[in-house]
Scaffold this motif. Structure first.
Motif, PDB file in Angstrom:
ATOM      1  N   ASP A 117      59.963  50.991  30.709  1.00 29.40           N
ATOM      2  CA  ASP A 117      61.372  51.153  30.341  1.00 29.40           C
ATOM      3  C   ASP A 117      61.961  52.417  30.952  1.00 29.40           C
ATOM      4  N   VAL A 118      61.184  53.514  30.919  1.00 25.59           N
ATOM      5  CA  VAL A 118      61.641  54.770  31.526  1.00 25.59           C
ATOM      6  C   VAL A 118      60.478  55.360  32.324  1.00 25.59           C
ATOM      7  N   PHE A 119      60.725  55.660  33.584  1.00 27.86           N
ATOM      8  CA  PHE A 119      59.750  56.353  34.427  1.00 27.86           C
ATOM      9  C   PHE A 119      60.424  57.625  34.912  1.00 27.86           C
ATOM     10  N   SER A 120      59.740  58.757  34.794  1.00 25.64           N
ATOM     11  CA  SER A 120      60.377  60.010  35.202  1.00 25.64           C
ATOM     12  C   SER A 120      59.376  60.928  35.882  1.00 25.64           C
ATOM     13  N   ILE A 121      59.907  61.793  36.738  1.00 26.57           N
ATOM     14  CA  ILE A 121      59.104  62.820  37.396  1.00 26.57           C
ATOM     15  C   ILE A 121      59.871  64.138  37.320  1.00 26.57           C
ATOM     16  N   ARG A 122      59.136  65.237  37.466  1.00 27.82           N
ATOM     17  CA  ARG A 122      59.792  66.542  37.489  1.00 27.82           C
ATOM     18  C   ARG A 122      60.615  66.686  38.759  1.00 27.82           C
ATOM     19  N   HIS A 123      61.708  67.410  38.648  1.00 25.40           N
ATOM     20  CA  HIS A 123      62.547  67.690  39.814  1.00 25.40           C
ATOM     21  C   HIS A 123      61.955  68.910  40.510  1.00 25.40           C
ATOM     22  N   THR A 124      61.091  68.636  41.496  1.00 24.39           N
ATOM     23  CA  THR A 124      60.361  69.712  42.153  1.00 24.39           C
ATOM     24  C   THR A 124      60.116  69.337  43.602  1.00 24.39           C
ATOM     25  N   THR A 125      59.837  70.327  44.424  1.00 23.47           N
ATOM     26  CA  THR A 125      59.479  70.082  45.822  1.00 23.47           C
ATOM     27  C   THR A 125      57.975  70.222  46.043  1.00 23.47           C
ATOM     28  N   GLU A 127      54.412  68.588  45.337  1.00 24.62           N
ATOM     29  CA  GLU A 127      53.856  67.303  44.906  1.00 24.62           C
ATOM     30  C   GLU A 127      52.934  67.440  43.703  1.00 24.62           C
ATOM     31  N   ALA A 128      52.170  68.529  43.631  1.00 23.42           N
ATOM     32  CA  ALA A 128      51.223  68.708  42.533  1.00 23.42           C
ATOM     33  C   ALA A 128      51.918  68.911  41.188  1.00 23.42           C
ATOM     34  N   TYR A 129      53.216  69.237  41.230  1.00 21.65           N
ATOM     35  CA  TYR A 129      53.944  69.512  39.985  1.00 21.65           C
ATOM     36  C   TYR A 129      54.814  68.330  39.540  1.00 21.65           C
ATOM     37  N   VAL A 130      54.683  67.183  40.184  1.00 24.24           N
ATOM     38  CA  VAL A 130      55.590  66.055  39.923  1.00 24.24           C
ATOM     39  C   VAL A 130      55.454  65.530  38.487  1.00 24.24           C
ATOM     40  N   GLU A 131      54.212  65.411  37.985  1.00 23.05           N
ATOM     41  CA  GLU A 131      53.942  65.000  36.599  1.00 23.05           C
ATOM     42  C   GLU A 131      54.687  63.719  36.196  1.00 23.05           C
ATOM     43  N   ALA A 202      45.414  64.083  35.243  1.00 28.06           N
ATOM     44  CA  ALA A 202      45.819  64.278  36.636  1.00 28.06           C
ATOM     45  C   ALA A 202      46.223  62.929  37.218  1.00 28.06           C
ATOM     46  N   CYS A 203      47.335  62.901  37.942  1.00 25.61           N
ATOM     47  CA  CYS A 203      47.827  61.645  38.511  1.00 25.61           C
ATOM     48  C   CYS A 203      48.467  61.928  39.864  1.00 25.61           C
ATOM     49  N   ALA A 204      47.855  61.417  40.914  1.00 25.97           N
ATOM     50  CA  ALA A 204      48.441  61.512  42.255  1.00 25.97           C
ATOM     51  C   ALA A 204      49.229  60.238  42.521  1.00 25.97           C
ATOM     52  N   MET A 205      50.518  60.385  42.769  1.00 28.20           N
ATOM     53  CA  MET A 205      51.352  59.215  42.988  1.00 28.20           C
ATOM     54  C   MET A 205      51.039  58.589  44.342  1.00 28.20           C
ATOM     55  N   PRO A 208      52.881  53.479  47.728  1.00 29.30           N
ATOM     56  CA  PRO A 208      53.746  52.395  47.236  1.00 29.30           C
ATOM     57  C   PRO A 208      54.658  52.829  46.094  1.00 29.30           C
ATOM     58  N   LEU A 209      54.146  53.704  45.221  1.00 29.29           N
ATOM     59  CA  LEU A 209      54.984  54.192  44.126  1.00 29.29           C
ATOM     60  C   LEU A 209      56.111  55.069  44.665  1.00 29.29           C
ATOM     61  N   TRP A 210      55.796  55.955  45.617  1.00 30.87           N
ATOM     62  CA  TRP A 210      56.846  56.766  46.229  1.00 30.87           C
ATOM     63  C   TRP A 210      57.906  55.891  46.888  1.00 30.87           C
TER      64      TRP A 210
END
Length: 231
Positions: A117-125, A127-131, A202-205, A208-210
């Protein structure tokens, strides 16, 4: 007692020419007076939804609409909370996740379509901090229990995120009814209460997800919310 299968059949008869299936669901609808048999001039029988059946369809429609509205309102609220926290949020994404098997093996693996329903990531440049975080919204107990029975879908949520939450309407379930891999929030009125924090992993996107995020449009508002706070 009428079930979802009875309501579904009633809708099918309303939309169709009324050809009988002659199964037990049909027998129960006939006995309850929600449908009736009609003999055509050619001699064959069709089914017609009675006035009582129409009233039942209207009642089911209104209940489904109210449940859908409550669900969409809560999805919007959670997504807005994510943008206020400085995150980029998407609603209703269709994402593919590989469930089962090893990371470099196809043995025992299957690709599952998930629509958090909701997918979100941190607003960051960085990649390791995307969460990445997934929020799945449930406002009815039946919908929640149906979702919990779909193990592959739950594992897909976990593959797609470093945190995964169920946000439930207050009173439809207890936190310990939901697997411990998920955090649980309860919504009541305008309040969202954390019943159990979500474990962080820990989750590396994946690429395909990007790409799915690149093709979609995030919820607008996080910039405006920040600007509004300065007024």
């Amino acid at each position: 007692m009428l079930t979802a299968a009875h309501s579904r059949r009633l809708r099918e008869i309303w939309r169709s020419a009324g050809w009988p299936c002659q199964d037990l669901i049909e027998v129960e609808l006939l006995a309850a007076g929600f449908i009736e048999r009609v003999r055509q001039p050619s001699g064959h029988e069709t089914l017609r939804v009675t006035d009582a059946g129409v009233a039942l369809l209207v009642d089911a429609l209104q209940r489904n609409r109210a449940r859908r509205d409550a669900h969409e309102d809560l999805v919007e609220r959670v997504a807005r909370e994510m943008t206020r926290a400085g995150r980029l949020a998407w609603r209703g994404l269709a994402l593919r996740a590989k469930v089962g098997g090893g990371p470099d093996s196809q043995d025992g693996a299957q690709w599952v379509m998930a629509m958090p329903d909701v997918f979100s990531i941190r607003h960051t440049t960085v990649e390791a901090y995307v969460e990445p975080i997934v929020h799945e919204i449930k406002v009815s107990r039946a919908d929640l229990l149906s979702d919990l029975r779909r193990e592959a879908k739950r594992h897909a949520y976990l593959q797609l995120s470093g945190e995964c939450w169920y946000v439930i309407a207050r009173g439809i379930a207890e936190a310990d009814e939901i697997p411990p891999e998920f955090g649980v929030m309860a919504a009541e009125g305008a309040a969202l209460e954390v019943l159990r924090p979500a474990p962080k992993r820990a989750c590396a996107m994946s690429l395909p997800l990007w790409m799915a995020l690149a093709r979609a449009t995030p919820l607008d508002g996080w910039q405006h919310d920040d600007a509004q706070g300065l007024l």
